[in-house]
Design an enzyme around this catalytic site. Structure first.
Site, PDB file in Angstrom:
ATOM      1  N   HIS A 199       7.654   8.924   4.591  1.00 50.90           N
ATOM      2  CA  HIS A 199       6.203   9.327   4.773  1.00 50.90           C
ATOM      3  C   HIS A 199       6.636  10.764   4.298  1.00 50.90           C
ATOM      4  CE1 HIS A 199       4.104   6.194   7.496  1.00 50.90           C
ATOM      5  NE2 HIS A 199       5.059   5.764   6.579  1.00 50.90           N
ATOM      6  N   GLU A 259      -0.804  -1.897   5.134  1.00 51.65           N
ATOM      7  CA  GLU A 259       0.133  -1.832   6.273  1.00 51.65           C
ATOM      8  C   GLU A 259       0.179  -0.589   6.945  1.00 51.65           C
ATOM      9  OE1 GLU A 259       3.015  -1.452   8.907  1.00 51.65           O
ATOM     10  OE2 GLU A 259       2.978  -0.314   7.166  1.00 51.65           O
ATOM     11  N   ASP A 272       0.677  -1.395   0.054  1.00 53.93           N
ATOM     12  CA  ASP A 272      -0.069  -0.040   0.061  1.00 53.93           C
ATOM     13  C   ASP A 272       0.849   1.192   0.059  1.00 53.93           C
ATOM     14  OD1 ASP A 272       0.675  -0.834   2.609  1.00 53.93           O
ATOM     15  OD2 ASP A 272      -0.639   0.528   3.506  1.00 53.93           O
TER      16      ASP A 272
HETATM   17 ZN   LIG Z   1       5.036   3.694   6.433  1.00 54.61          ZN
HETATM   18 ZN   LIG Z   2       6.400   0.784   5.506  1.00 57.68          ZN
END
Ligand SMILES: [Zn+2]
Ligand SMILES: [Zn+2]
Length: 401
Positions: A370, A144, A86
């Site tokens: 991220h 996840e 994902d």
């Molecule tokens: Zn992550």
């Molecule tokens: Zn990850």
């Protein structure tokens, strides 16, 4: 003559252009958790083309395939390898030629690389069935990123028929030097749980506070009081985090808020500390609300246990990493408070979760996971594929030895 480990390592390197092509295709077409239909479709097609038995729709969008060794008897050992698929709700700012074509969604954690390596591992193992002393369950996991994809697959029976006795996975890591491998036993990453607190007050006019119960004031006291948990309830030699990341209350400056909603995350390694955190948040919110005339609701809408490597699993990965990258490239780190739901598999099938370095200072690839400018050095892809393919082969060897 080359050992099977060396053969796998060489063939993984030869696969480099293919691994990069897969990774860039997944990167350009990222999908959020439980929506990985294109990704899962390509994975399933590839596994099918390799002649493997494939199950789709496991845990909604997950894909599972079994690679069976030649000449296997019925109770042959089974090992699980897991790859997550994902992406994240982030607007990509890398400017890469293969940047996201799905606005607002980005592979900013490297799961595009994980999925590509999984395709490579499948190809390597399918080619070397003769070297497999058992079965390898390849698990391509959805969702996840805090959405419970591993638990959804387990609910759908991914750990049955056949049942794996060990599990291995990796995370590529942009903060580690290229192809450095972190292998260690015990906790590596933390238990990560979301929590939500709803504070119910009584709305009213901003000028008549005595007729109301101010949810904003109650929520503010709760935020402050929650910080006493780590300071005064958790044993100082243990580790924990309590973060309130969002607080929404009220609609205008002259109205006393009726309801406040707090959302946060708690992190820990020890299961006792984990339950202590949940219990104390509930108790403190109840106490503050009682003192100030409000009511509260506490819930934990999602979470996963700490990622804990078994001693045997870590020892095996250590041997494999020695052979694949050499002892000078193996490192240990201080455990991190990051969460990872590979932990759900490791709780039921002990093994090892490793990190593989993917930083490239010379290419300027230093953005954290991220972040909208996250990227990683693709030269880690063959290393990762060789590590996991060899982990499966070696673990099966050990079972029959
Ligand atoms: Zn992550
Ligand atoms: Zn990850």
């Amino acid at each position: 003559m080359q050992t099977i480990t060396e053969t796998i390592r060489r063939e993984a390197e030869e696969m480099f252009p293919q691994l990069v092509a897969w990774r860039r295709d997944f990167h350009a077409h990222p999908e959020l958790g439980f929506q990985e239909t294109r990704t899962a479709g390509l994975v399933a097609q590839h596994l099918h083309n390799l002649g493997l038995e494939v199950s789709t729709g496991v845990g909604r969008t997950g894909v599972v395939a079994l690679v069976e060794g030649d000449h296997m008897d019925e109770d042959a050992p089974v090992v699980l390898l897991r790859f997550d698929m994902d992406a994240l709700p982030i607007v990509e700012e890398t400017g890469l030629p293969f940047a996201s074509q799905n606005p607002g969604v980005m592979h900013a954690c490297g799961h595009d690389g994980h999925t590509a390596m999984g395709m490579g591992v499948a190809q390597l193992l399918a080619k070397h069935r003769a070297a497999l002393k058992g079965q390898v369950k390849l698990v391509f996991q959805p969702a996840e990123e805090g959405m419970g994809g591993a638990a959804a697959m387990i609910d759908d029976g991914v750990l049955e028929n056949p049942r794996p006795a060990a599990a291995f996975a990796l995370h590529l890591w942009s903060r580690l030097p290229l192809n450095q491998v972190v292998v260690q036993s015990g906790p590596l990453w933390a238990a990560a749980d979301k929590f939500e607190l709803v504070v119910q007050g009584k709305g009213g006019h901003g000028a008549t506070p005595h007729d109301a119960v101010d949810a904003t004031l109650v929520a503010s006291q709760i935020v402050v009081a929650l910080q006493s948990i780590v300071a005064r309830n958790v044993n100082p030699t243990a580790t924990a985090v309590v973060t309130v990341g969002s607080l929404h209350s009220g609609s205008a400056g002259n109205i006393i808020s009726e309801q406040a909603v707090l959302e946060g995350t708690v992190r820990s390694f020890d299961p006792d500390v984990r339950s202590l955190l949940h219990r104390r948040i509930d108790e403190i919110a109840a106490g503050v609300c009682q003192a100030l005339g409000a009511r509260h609701q506490f819930s934990v809408p999602g979470g996963c246990p700490a990622t804990i490597n078994s001693q045997e699993g870590a020892a095996l990965m250590q041997r494999v990493a020695n052979a694949v990258v050499g002892p000078e490239q193996i490192a240990q780190i201080t455990p991190m408070m990051v969460g990872e739901d590979m932990s759900e598999f490791l709780q039921r099938a002990p093994g090892c979760f490793i990190l593989v370095g993917a930083a490239s200072p010379e290419k300027g690839l230093l953005s954290p996971h991220h972040s909208p400018t996250f990227d990683f050095d693709e030269r880690m892809l063959p290393t990762g594929a060789a590590l996991l393919a060899n982990a499966a082969i070696t673990w099966l060897d050990d079972q029959v030895a």
